[in-house]
Enzyme design. Structure first.
Site, mmCIF file in Angstrom:
data_model
loop_
_atom_site.group_PDB
_atom_site.id
_atom_site.type_symbol
_atom_site.label_atom_id
_atom_site.label_comp_id
_atom_site.label_asym_id
_atom_site.label_seq_id
_atom_site.Cartn_x
_atom_site.Cartn_y
_atom_site.Cartn_z
ATOM 1 N N TYR A 187 0.868 -1.069 0.041
ATOM 2 C CA TYR A 187 0.139 -0.014 -0.082
ATOM 3 C C TYR A 187 0.892 1.288 -0.063
ATOM 4 O O TYR A 187 0.599 2.078 -0.734
ATOM 5 C CB TYR A 187 -0.951 -0.080 1.188
ATOM 6 C CG TYR A 187 -1.749 0.976 1.236
ATOM 7 C CD1 TYR A 187 -3.109 1.058 0.545
ATOM 8 C CD2 TYR A 187 -1.742 2.187 2.314
ATOM 9 C CE1 TYR A 187 -3.924 2.068 0.859
ATOM 10 C CE2 TYR A 187 -2.467 3.181 2.560
ATOM 11 C CZ TYR A 187 -3.552 3.101 1.608
ATOM 12 O OH TYR A 187 -4.824 4.154 1.820
ATOM 13 N N LEU B 280 -33.257 12.309 17.219
ATOM 14 C CA LEU B 280 -34.531 11.347 17.187
ATOM 15 C C LEU B 280 -34.957 11.572 18.630
ATOM 16 O O LEU B 280 -34.229 11.677 19.540
ATOM 17 C CB LEU B 280 -33.731 10.054 17.218
ATOM 18 C CG LEU B 280 -33.590 9.691 15.962
ATOM 19 C CD1 LEU B 280 -32.777 8.189 15.864
ATOM 20 C CD2 LEU B 280 -34.485 9.718 14.747
ATOM 21 N N LYS C 292 -27.055 2.051 17.543
ATOM 22 C CA LYS C 292 -26.921 3.550 17.679
ATOM 23 C C LYS C 292 -25.603 3.602 18.267
ATOM 24 O O LYS C 292 -25.209 3.753 19.227
ATOM 25 C CB LYS C 292 -27.947 4.234 18.493
ATOM 26 C CG LYS C 292 -27.787 5.589 18.465
ATOM 27 C CD LYS C 292 -28.827 6.433 19.226
ATOM 28 C CE LYS C 292 -29.031 7.787 19.024
ATOM 29 N NZ LYS C 292 -27.872 8.350 19.711
ATOM 30 N N GLU D 114 -22.218 8.017 11.258
ATOM 31 C CA GLU D 114 -21.449 8.414 12.422
ATOM 32 C C GLU D 114 -20.019 8.299 12.253
ATOM 33 O O GLU D 114 -19.476 7.354 11.585
ATOM 34 C CB GLU D 114 -21.955 7.238 13.519
ATOM 35 C CG GLU D 114 -22.018 7.865 14.793
ATOM 36 C CD GLU D 114 -23.209 8.702 15.387
ATOM 37 O OE1 GLU D 114 -23.995 8.943 14.145
ATOM 38 O OE2 GLU D 114 -23.152 9.169 16.431
#
Ligand code: ZN
Length: 669
Positions: free
Chosen positions: A38, A85, A120, A175
């Protein structure tokens, strides 16, 4: 190497290869990819791009850490608001949520109701915008309407693709998180260097994304999980399909997700996930439950700042015990005195806390908390920590009862006892500093005002400084400041003076609801400000409103209405509003919702046969009308179903128009 077209091809192939390795290594966690390969390929690519700048491109993997150190972040408006929410803390609350949804849906729609559950993650919500397949802008959630442009820091995150195959304009939401292990390492490092520690991985992730130097962000090894596509892509019919599609576009998606046909399956998923919660590499604080069908998703819409179609289930709060050292009293912008428990720093739910709210005097009495007590503190998700119990059996007799001071701890002004809360509901006693010139009130009030106007360059310290130096006595004075007023002050250069003045001037025009919110009227938060603006449309009308006009508004109860009415009757407040306008503040009039029922107020009484009351309300509001709970002369129509209450009689007495169900349906058809 050969001619330039061969070089161009080589550069393009290298880019694809490097990006493919990145994807396999970071997104797929494929261990076969070695760092050396890489790095070698990346080095060759950097060298070629350097030599042949004409082949440079914004989506090249070499551009991940190319950004310059910024002075500040630009504010950006989200194409669509990033809603927050509502939370549920129990199965009962989830059932209540489902019940509210079912009420709004027809039988046909109810049949299609299924849920899509996902973990979440406890991180920072981020929006990523792609145009023509290229990542063009990334921003933080901010207040949901405006966020900060953190594009160059997001580019350093290896799990965010710089290009995608879909060429449409697409907004991905997700997120930004930090591994628990990375957070621990970072804290150890910071401890060694005497730098502040991050209370939890979320704070560390947020702090890293908000670094002005992208090199620091890059060093923090952040990760990104996509959880939504905010753009309407017609071929995607469910939330589940969105998840599958973002995965295909090359994003990382959390593996803990499940489609559930009903709430009992949802409960199972919640329980199963809780078992593995501690083992997950990332912090998570609950489960998001989405209505899966996107048509229903649209139909259910938004109430206030939160969508109806999704809810966050939060795992039960974590608790800890500690010794209460002291009870401090905070003075808020309304003058309300809030008792605050102070204790030794204690770890709860992954955060180190040393203060917790005691809400009010009633709460202290109810819990019988005394100074010196061993207390139970509780923290649930991002809710502020609170004291929930005093362990009275552990007392040694030296504990002291807390007494609310009779004088304001900040200004020494007299403290007044007031009853607050609606009569019908549980009311409570609150204590207020009665001094209208209280420095604490004034200071908090100004900070609130500046935040509401989003004048980011003027923080609390600058406000204090301006006040001490006599430049301002209230928030209205800010708008009359000139550059030369500030640049003369010690520690303020020309440049910062210019920035401050510009920022104040740029934010001197606000919406009506923002303006009302900024005034800091007792009980008037963002939602009530919005309701007032929608109802009255102009500042003048709000200022001249009679108490009964304010009472008309559906979501505003008598105590709040009185607070608003009283505020606009006080001379110093009227003077303050006038001073703001004189100093150049511009208030936009609110667009009253247009529709065939706009300007009309309805009251519904009795039971309607063909639709629920919620559906009827939704119909009226959809056509621009308003719904009120009580009948007055200002009511346009009373809709009367079967078994109507006294409202029908009152309507008749006042001569208000009465509609039966059939007439009503004709009107809204
Ligand atoms: Zn005071």
């Amino acid at each position: 190497m050969g001619n330039t077209s061969e070089i161009k091809t080589r550069i393009e192939k290298l880019r694809q290869q490097v990006d493919d390795l990145r994807y396999r290594y970071h997104v797929l966690n494929d261990p076969k990819v070695t760092d050396e390969v890489y790095e070698d390929l990346t080095k060759e690519l950097i060298a070629l791009e350097h030599q042949y700048p004409q082949f440079m491109s914004a989506d090249s993997p070499t551009q991940r850490v190319g950004g310059k150190v910024l002075d500040k972040f630009q504010k950006v408006k989200h194409p669509l608001p990033m809603l927050s929410l509502n939370n549920a803390f129990s199965e009962e609350e989830l059932k209540a949520w489902e019940k509210r949804i079912l009420k709004l849906l027809t039988n046909n729609q109810q049949d299609k109701l299924e849920y899509f559950c996902e973990v979440k993650l406890d991180g920072l919500s981020i929006s990523l915008e792609y145009e023509n397949g290229i990542f063009v802008r990334g921003s933080t959630r901010g207040d949901g309407i405006f966020g900060e442009d953190v594009t160059q820091n997001l580019k350093t995150i290896q799990t965010i693709p710089l290009s995608i195959v879909d060429k449409r304009r697409i907004e991905i939401r997700g997120e930004c998180v930090m591994l628990k292990s990375v957070w621990e390492k970072l804290n150890k490092q910071n401890q060694k260097e005497g730098k502040p520690l991050f209370a939890n991985p979320r704070n560390a992730a947020a702090g890293s994304i908000r670094q002005l130097d992208p090199k620091i962000s890059a060093s923090r090894k952040l990760d990104f999980f996509a959880w939504d596509i905010a753009t309407n892509l017609p071929e995607l019919k469910t939330h589940q399909a969105k998840h599958a599609y973002v995965k295909r576009l090359g994003f990382k998606v959390d593996e803990y997700q499940k489609k559930c046909v009903d709430l009992s399956e949802v409960f199972n998923f919640i329980q199963e996930t809780e078992k593995v919660r501690e083992k997950l590499a990332f912090g998570m604080d609950g489960i998001v439950i989405n209505v899966n069908d996107l048509n229903l998703y649209q139909f259910l819409g938004v109430v206030g700042k939160a969508p109806r179609y999704a809810i966050a289930f939060k795992y039960p709060a974590e608790q800890a015990t500690t010794i209460l050292k002291e009870i401090k009293v905070n003075v808020g912008r309304t003058g309300a005195l809030t008792p605050l428990a102070v204790f030794e720093p204690t770890f709860v739910a992954g955060s180190k806390i040393s203060k917790a709210t005691l809400h009010n005097m009633d709460q202290i009495q109810k819990l019988d908390v005394r100074i010196g007590d061993t207390v139970v503190i509780q923290k649930a998700g991002d809710v502020i920590p609170e004291v929930v119990e005093a362990l009275v059996k552990l007392r040694n007799g030296k504990e002291k009862k807390f007494v609310m001071p009779s004088k304001c701890p900040v200004c020494g002004g007299l403290v007044e006892k007031r009853q607050i809360g609606e009569k019908s509901k549980e009311s409570s006693t609150a204590y207020f500093c009665a001094n209208p010139k209280c420095t604490a009130k004034n200071r908090r009030g100004m900070q609130h005002f500046v935040n509401a106007f989003e004048i980011m360059s003027v923080g609390p310290q600058i406000l204090d400084r301006f006040k001490e130096d006599g430049l301002i006595s209230d928030a209205a004075d800010l708008f009359a400041l000139k550059q030369e007023d500030i640049s003369g002050l010690e520690r303020f250069g020309e440049k910062s003076a210019e920035n401050i003045i510009r920022s104040i001037q740029e934010h001197s025009k606000v919406t009506l609801s923002r303006f009302i919110y900024a005034l800091g009227i007792l009980h008037v938060g963002e939602q009530t400000s919005e309701d007032l603006a929608q109802h009255f449309g102009s500042l003048k009308k709000i200022m001249e409103a009679k108490l009964e006009n304010i009472n008309e508004i559906e979501n505003i109860g008598p105590v709040i209405a009185k607070s608003i009415y009283d505020w606009f009757k006080q001379k110093e407040n009227i003077r303050f509003v006038k001073k703001l306008l004189d100093n150049g503040v511009k208030v936009e009039t609110a667009k009253l919702s247009s529709g065939k029922l706009s300007g009309k107020t309805f009251v519904i009484t009795g039971t309607l046969d063909s639709l629920s009351r919620e559906q009827a309300k939704a119909l009226i509001k959809g056509l621009g009308g308003r719904v009120s709970e009580s009948v007055s002369k200002l009511t346009s129509f009373v809709v009367v179903g079967s078994d109507p209450g006294s409202k029908a009689d009152k309507a008749e007495k006042l001569g208000v128009g009465i509609l039966d169900e059939k007439e009503f349906l004709n009107l809204v058809k």
